[in-house]
Design an enzyme around this catalytic site. Structure first.
Site, mmCIF file in Angstrom:
data_model
loop_
_atom_site.group_PDB
_atom_site.id
_atom_site.type_symbol
_atom_site.label_atom_id
_atom_site.label_comp_id
_atom_site.label_asym_id
_atom_site.label_seq_id
_atom_site.Cartn_x
_atom_site.Cartn_y
_atom_site.Cartn_z
ATOM 1 N N LYS A 150 -7.067 -0.656 5.753
ATOM 2 C CA LYS A 150 -8.460 -0.960 5.404
ATOM 3 C C LYS A 150 -9.343 -1.132 6.624
ATOM 4 O O LYS A 150 -8.881 -1.327 7.735
ATOM 5 C CB LYS A 150 -8.513 -2.156 4.448
ATOM 6 C CG LYS A 150 -8.135 -1.683 3.030
ATOM 7 C CD LYS A 150 -8.383 -2.674 1.947
ATOM 8 C CE LYS A 150 -8.042 -1.985 0.613
ATOM 9 N NZ LYS A 150 -7.865 -2.949 -0.483
ATOM 10 N N ARG A 208 0.543 -3.326 -1.772
ATOM 11 C CA ARG A 208 0.079 -1.978 -2.113
ATOM 12 C C ARG A 208 -0.213 -1.250 -0.812
ATOM 13 O O ARG A 208 -1.134 -1.628 -0.086
ATOM 14 C CB ARG A 208 -1.176 -2.080 -2.992
ATOM 15 C CG ARG A 208 -1.720 -0.740 -3.448
ATOM 16 C CD ARG A 208 -2.996 -0.941 -4.259
ATOM 17 N NE ARG A 208 -3.521 0.338 -4.711
ATOM 18 C CZ ARG A 208 -4.270 1.144 -3.978
ATOM 19 N NH1 ARG A 208 -4.581 0.810 -2.734
ATOM 20 N NH2 ARG A 208 -4.708 2.291 -4.468
HETATM 21 N N1 HH2 Z 1 -7.455 -1.202 -2.851
HETATM 22 C C1 HH2 Z 1 -7.836 0.078 -3.085
HETATM 23 C C2 HH2 Z 1 -7.612 0.663 -4.333
HETATM 24 N N2 HH2 Z 1 -6.959 0.000 -5.310
HETATM 25 N N3 HH2 Z 1 -5.879 -1.967 -6.068
HETATM 26 C C3 HH2 Z 1 -5.479 -3.225 -5.858
HETATM 27 N N4 HH2 Z 1 -4.858 -3.901 -6.830
HETATM 28 N N5 HH2 Z 1 -5.711 -3.872 -4.666
HETATM 29 C C4 HH2 Z 1 -6.350 -3.249 -3.643
HETATM 30 O O1 HH2 Z 1 -6.554 -3.903 -2.586
HETATM 31 C C5 HH2 Z 1 -6.799 -1.898 -3.828
HETATM 32 C C6 HH2 Z 1 -6.540 -1.275 -5.086
HETATM 33 C C7 HH2 Z 1 -8.520 0.850 -2.009
HETATM 34 O O2 HH2 Z 1 -7.592 1.576 -1.252
HETATM 35 P P1 HH2 Z 1 -7.220 3.143 -1.396
HETATM 36 O O3 HH2 Z 1 -6.618 3.449 -2.735
HETATM 37 O O4 HH2 Z 1 -6.369 3.541 -0.265
HETATM 38 O O5 HH2 Z 1 -8.585 3.903 -1.224
HETATM 39 P P2 HH2 Z 1 -9.592 4.564 -2.242
HETATM 40 O O6 HH2 Z 1 -10.047 3.521 -3.182
HETATM 41 O O7 HH2 Z 1 -10.688 5.104 -1.370
HETATM 42 O O8 HH2 Z 1 -8.852 5.635 -2.989
#
Ligand code: HH2
Length: 376
Positions: A318, A353
């Protein structure tokens, strides 16, 4: 009962000395905090009032007596039971999570959730798995993460990075469903990362067992889908939507506000028919939060154990890590992600995650051994 309705939240800030000893706790949501403060203080407890919250170092017996005098026996019993449960959960191992089929064994050791982003625009890996070679590239990636040691895969079709464009239901279904189906068919435990009831329902139909809802339970229809399926549910703190969340990152007390949001979210889950045994809570790092908010939430993560539910953490790659590491790009945040995973495990997190599964599995193994003082 007057003055201490169901909205009262008791948050344990420190129960380091064990169940019989005084603890530091905060009571929020009492309709007449001044009345409670004066009777509580009369018992000799040092009670500090900050806005609508009361913070004290106290025994549960003193708290119970004060609430009884201020609001009556029924309120006292309920507040004392919440406080005792939070204190017991503070140092106990997290429970397992009941799913539509089987259990997520968060009671055994911290688990690793591998991220499968079926999106063209996710902040750290957008476009790697979609639209090219869809769904084969995403399915192969999921299988690779399981081979690296992922316990569960989180499949998502909509980026939630600040300012991301919303995705239409049809398009999200097209991205997610074939990937969930193929991974579940090969025996993998799959979570679907969505805020849309139709996507959750379709994914659960083809074998997903958990819904990861980054809206914080904003949609009653989604809660109803989860309840009907008997699925697991990941309740995450956020504010607004990806388009608006950056400007909503203002808190007087971020830990208190996240805790109270999740406490009310757990009540809403129960009202929607989602058994509490199926719920995991998550502070939502990066969702309507600055770098400083993320760091305070990670430092004080143990407080979220007070719900008696497994705590999930998503710090992987992040943006706040980029800032801490001198402007490192998403692909250069591995050490930061691993440091957060270790810190989270030390504070009692049950589910990480992450993008980098192999490295996280090894980090978690050591961090868990240190936290428990045991090599097994
Ligand atoms: N962070 C993201 C997405 N989903 N779900 C949970 N439970 N907790 C989190 O901290 C969380 C999440 C954001 O990360 P990422 O999937 O890598 O990116 P993007 O939303 O741009 O696909």
């Amino acid at each position: 009962m007057d003055g201490a309705p169901a909205a009262v939240v008791v948050r344990v800030e420190d129960a380091g000395l064990g169940p019989g000893a005084p603890v530091r706790l905060v009571v929020a949501g009492a309709s007449d905090p001044e009345r409670l403060r004066s009777v509580w203080a009369a018992s000799g407890a040092a009670v500090e009032r900050v806005g609508q919250r009361l913070r004290a170092t106290t025994t549960v017996a003193d708290l119970e007596r004060a609430v009884g005098r201020a609001f009556g026996r029924e309120a006292a019993t309920s507040v004392a039971a919440t406080a005792r449960a939070a204190i017991a959960a503070w140092s106990a191992p997290p429970p397992a999570v009941e799913l539509s089929q089987g259990m997520l064994p968060t009671d055994a050791r911290p688990l690793v959730m591998g991220i499968v982003n079926v999106t063209p625009d996710s902040f750290s890996d957008g476009g790697a798995l979609y639209p090219r070679d869809h769904p084969d590239a995403a399915v192969a990636h999921g299988r690779r993460l399981v081979a690296e040691g992922a316990d569960v895969l989180d499949v998502g079709g909509e980026s939630t990075r600040p300012g991301a464009e919303p995705v239409a239901v049809d398009e999200e279904l097209r991205r997610v469903v074939p990937v969930v189906a193929a991974l579940a068919d090969s025996g993998m435990m799959v979570s679907v990362d969505t805020t849309k009831p139709a996507v959750a329902a379709a994914a659960l139909d083809v074998g997903a067992v958990l819904v990861n809802d980054v809206s914080g339970g904003a949609d009653d229809d989604l809660l109803a889908v989860v309840a009907d399926a008997g699925a697991g549910y990941l309740l995450m703190h956020t504010r607004g939507t990806p388009a608006t969340m950056a400007e909503l990152a203002h808190y007087d007390d971020v830990v208190a506000e996240v805790y109270e949001f999740l406490a009310h979210g757990l009540q809403r889950c129960a009202a929607a028919g989602i058994a509490v045994d199926r719920v995991v809570v998550d502070p939502g790092l990066g969702f309507a939060k600055t770098a400083a908010h993320n760091l305070v939430l990670l430092r004080d993560l143990r407080q979220l154990r007070g719900f008696g539910r497994p705590v999930a953490v998503g710090a992987s790659r992040k943006r706040f890590l980029g800032a801490l590491l001198g402007g490192a790009d998403a692909g250069e945040r591995l050490e930061g992600s691993l440091a957060c995973a270790a810190a989270a495990v030390g504070a009692g997190a049950a589910l990480l995650r992450v993008h980098d599964v192999a490295e996280t599995v090894r980090t978690v193994r050591v961090a868990h051994a240190v936290a428990t003082g045991s090599p097994t």
